[in-house]
Design a protein around this motif. Sequence first.
Motif, PDB file in Angstrom:
ATOM      1  N   LYS A 297       0.722  -1.284   0.177  1.00 20.81           N
ATOM      2  CA  LYS A 297      -0.039  -0.066  -0.031  1.00 20.81           C
ATOM      3  C   LYS A 297       0.905   1.300  -0.007  1.00 20.81           C
ATOM      4  N   ASP A 298       1.960   1.277   0.744  1.00 18.49           N
ATOM      5  CA  ASP A 298       2.801   2.498   0.690  1.00 18.49           C
ATOM      6  C   ASP A 298       4.131   2.292  -0.018  1.00 18.49           C
ATOM      7  N   ARG A 299       3.878   2.029  -1.411  1.00 16.03           N
ATOM      8  CA  ARG A 299       5.228   1.683  -2.335  1.00 16.03           C
ATOM      9  C   ARG A 299       6.269   2.750  -2.004  1.00 16.03           C
ATOM     10  N   HIS A 300       5.965   3.970  -1.937  1.00 13.25           N
ATOM     11  CA  HIS A 300       7.057   4.926  -1.731  1.00 13.25           C
ATOM     12  C   HIS A 300       7.966   4.756  -0.525  1.00 13.25           C
ATOM     13  N   PHE A 301       7.383   4.486   0.771  1.00 11.56           N
ATOM     14  CA  PHE A 301       8.175   4.132   1.875  1.00 11.56           C
ATOM     15  C   PHE A 301       8.817   2.732   1.693  1.00 11.56           C
ATOM     16  N   TYR A 302       8.410   1.916   1.143  1.00 14.08           N
ATOM     17  CA  TYR A 302       8.978   0.661   0.820  1.00 14.08           C
ATOM     18  C   TYR A 302      10.235   0.714  -0.107  1.00 14.08           C
ATOM     19  N   LEU A 303      10.159   1.322  -1.268  1.00 10.17           N
ATOM     20  CA  LEU A 303      11.094   1.627  -1.986  1.00 10.17           C
ATOM     21  C   LEU A 303      12.117   2.440  -1.409  1.00 10.17           C
ATOM     22  N   ARG A 304      11.877   3.443  -0.809  1.00  7.61           N
ATOM     23  CA  ARG A 304      12.892   4.459   0.081  1.00  7.61           C
ATOM     24  C   ARG A 304      13.810   3.616   0.723  1.00  7.61           C
ATOM     25  N   HIS A 305      13.215   2.475   1.462  1.00 13.48           N
ATOM     26  CA  HIS A 305      14.072   1.881   2.614  1.00 13.48           C
ATOM     27  C   HIS A 305      14.843   0.749   2.133  1.00 13.48           C
ATOM     28  N   HIS A 306      14.432   0.180   0.991  1.00 11.84           N
ATOM     29  CA  HIS A 306      15.273  -0.989   0.576  1.00 11.84           C
ATOM     30  C   HIS A 306      16.049  -0.670  -0.763  1.00 11.84           C
ATOM     31  N   PHE A 307      16.112   0.566  -0.868  1.00  9.50           N
ATOM     32  CA  PHE A 307      16.959   0.892  -1.999  1.00  9.50           C
ATOM     33  C   PHE A 307      18.571   0.399  -1.944  1.00  9.50           C
ATOM     34  N   LYS A 308      19.077   0.728  -0.789  1.00  8.23           N
ATOM     35  CA  LYS A 308      20.593   0.474  -0.661  1.00  8.23           C
ATOM     36  C   LYS A 308      20.996  -1.045  -0.705  1.00  8.23           C
ATOM     37  N   GLN A 309      19.910  -1.880  -0.298  1.00  8.49           N
ATOM     38  CA  GLN A 309      19.989  -3.408  -0.278  1.00  8.49           C
ATOM     39  C   GLN A 309      19.949  -3.725  -1.656  1.00  8.49           C
ATOM     40  N   GLU A 310      19.006  -3.073  -2.314  1.00  8.00           N
ATOM     41  CA  GLU A 310      18.990  -3.364  -3.846  1.00  8.00           C
ATOM     42  C   GLU A 310      20.175  -3.327  -4.614  1.00  8.00           C
ATOM     43  N   ILE A 311      20.728  -2.092  -4.463  1.00 11.65           N
ATOM     44  CA  ILE A 311      21.952  -1.852  -5.079  1.00 11.65           C
ATOM     45  C   ILE A 311      23.090  -2.777  -4.845  1.00 11.65           C
ATOM     46  N   ILE A 312      23.053  -3.285  -3.753  1.00 12.03           N
ATOM     47  CA  ILE A 312      24.127  -4.302  -3.251  1.00 12.03           C
ATOM     48  C   ILE A 312      23.870  -5.528  -3.967  1.00 12.03           C
ATOM     49  N   LEU A 313      22.815  -5.968  -4.038  1.00 11.40           N
ATOM     50  CA  LEU A 313      22.286  -7.178  -4.800  1.00 11.40           C
ATOM     51  C   LEU A 313      22.489  -7.311  -6.148  1.00 11.40           C
ATOM     52  N   PHE A 314      22.175  -6.057  -6.944  1.00 12.01           N
ATOM     53  CA  PHE A 314      22.600  -5.840  -8.214  1.00 12.01           C
ATOM     54  C   PHE A 314      23.955  -5.933  -8.450  1.00 12.01           C
ATOM     55  N   VAL A 315      24.892  -5.276  -7.805  1.00 11.13           N
ATOM     56  CA  VAL A 315      26.417  -5.476  -8.084  1.00 11.13           C
ATOM     57  C   VAL A 315      26.534  -6.727  -7.759  1.00 11.13           C
ATOM     58  N   PHE A 316      26.247  -7.437  -6.878  1.00 14.98           N
ATOM     59  CA  PHE A 316      26.570  -8.974  -6.549  1.00 14.98           C
ATOM     60  C   PHE A 316      26.232  -9.712  -7.667  1.00 14.98           C
ATOM     61  N   PHE A 317      25.033  -9.568  -8.433  1.00 13.94           N
ATOM     62  CA  PHE A 317      24.406 -10.262  -9.460  1.00 13.94           C
ATOM     63  C   PHE A 317      25.240  -9.926 -10.594  1.00 13.94           C
ATOM     64  N   ILE A 318      25.679  -8.769 -11.044  1.00 15.68           N
ATOM     65  CA  ILE A 318      26.823  -8.506 -12.102  1.00 15.68           C
ATOM     66  C   ILE A 318      27.920  -9.268 -11.822  1.00 15.68           C
TER      67      ILE A 318
END
Length: 185
Positions: A144-165
Amino acid sequence: MKQPRHQVLIKFALLAFVLFAYFIYLTYRFDLLTGGVAALITWSFFVLCTPIADAGFLLDFPLRLIFGIRMVVSEIVVWAIAISINIVCLLYFSHFYQTTFLTQLFEVILTTPFPYWAVILLSGIGTFLSIRFSDELMDVLNHKDRHFYLRHHFKQEIILFVFFILIIVGYYEIISSLGITIEKP
């Protein structure tokens, strides 16, 4: 929300059609049993030897959309099925690995633990990272609160993306050591 579901169903239908068409082609080229087993081995190759959840897509997304089963759970089942298929085929039906170039390559990967099992290991890590990302994306779409969810998981997703690369780069290095070349006609 209807549009993304509709697109997923279309992609699922197209992927299922490609698998069915490949089965028909192999059955026509060989026979029903050989075509069926070679199609299963090929499917399991895409499950075990590609670092994204592509062959598991046939089950993961529909199960998530219809029943709400997390994709990581269904992907574990997909991997168990793919591993079981290959254990049985290697022990009792190894001649089916000689049907296509891809199945021959897969037999080399399966029967050469070092260094080629690293392909399977890296593919597993990459697949489950991509599945985790997909599960989180589905959670965001339903949150329901997509913006809150996206704001707080952004750093973790960047780390996962780099690891995936990094996984993709390592995967490419190992696959290139197989010496696969495609000759132009």
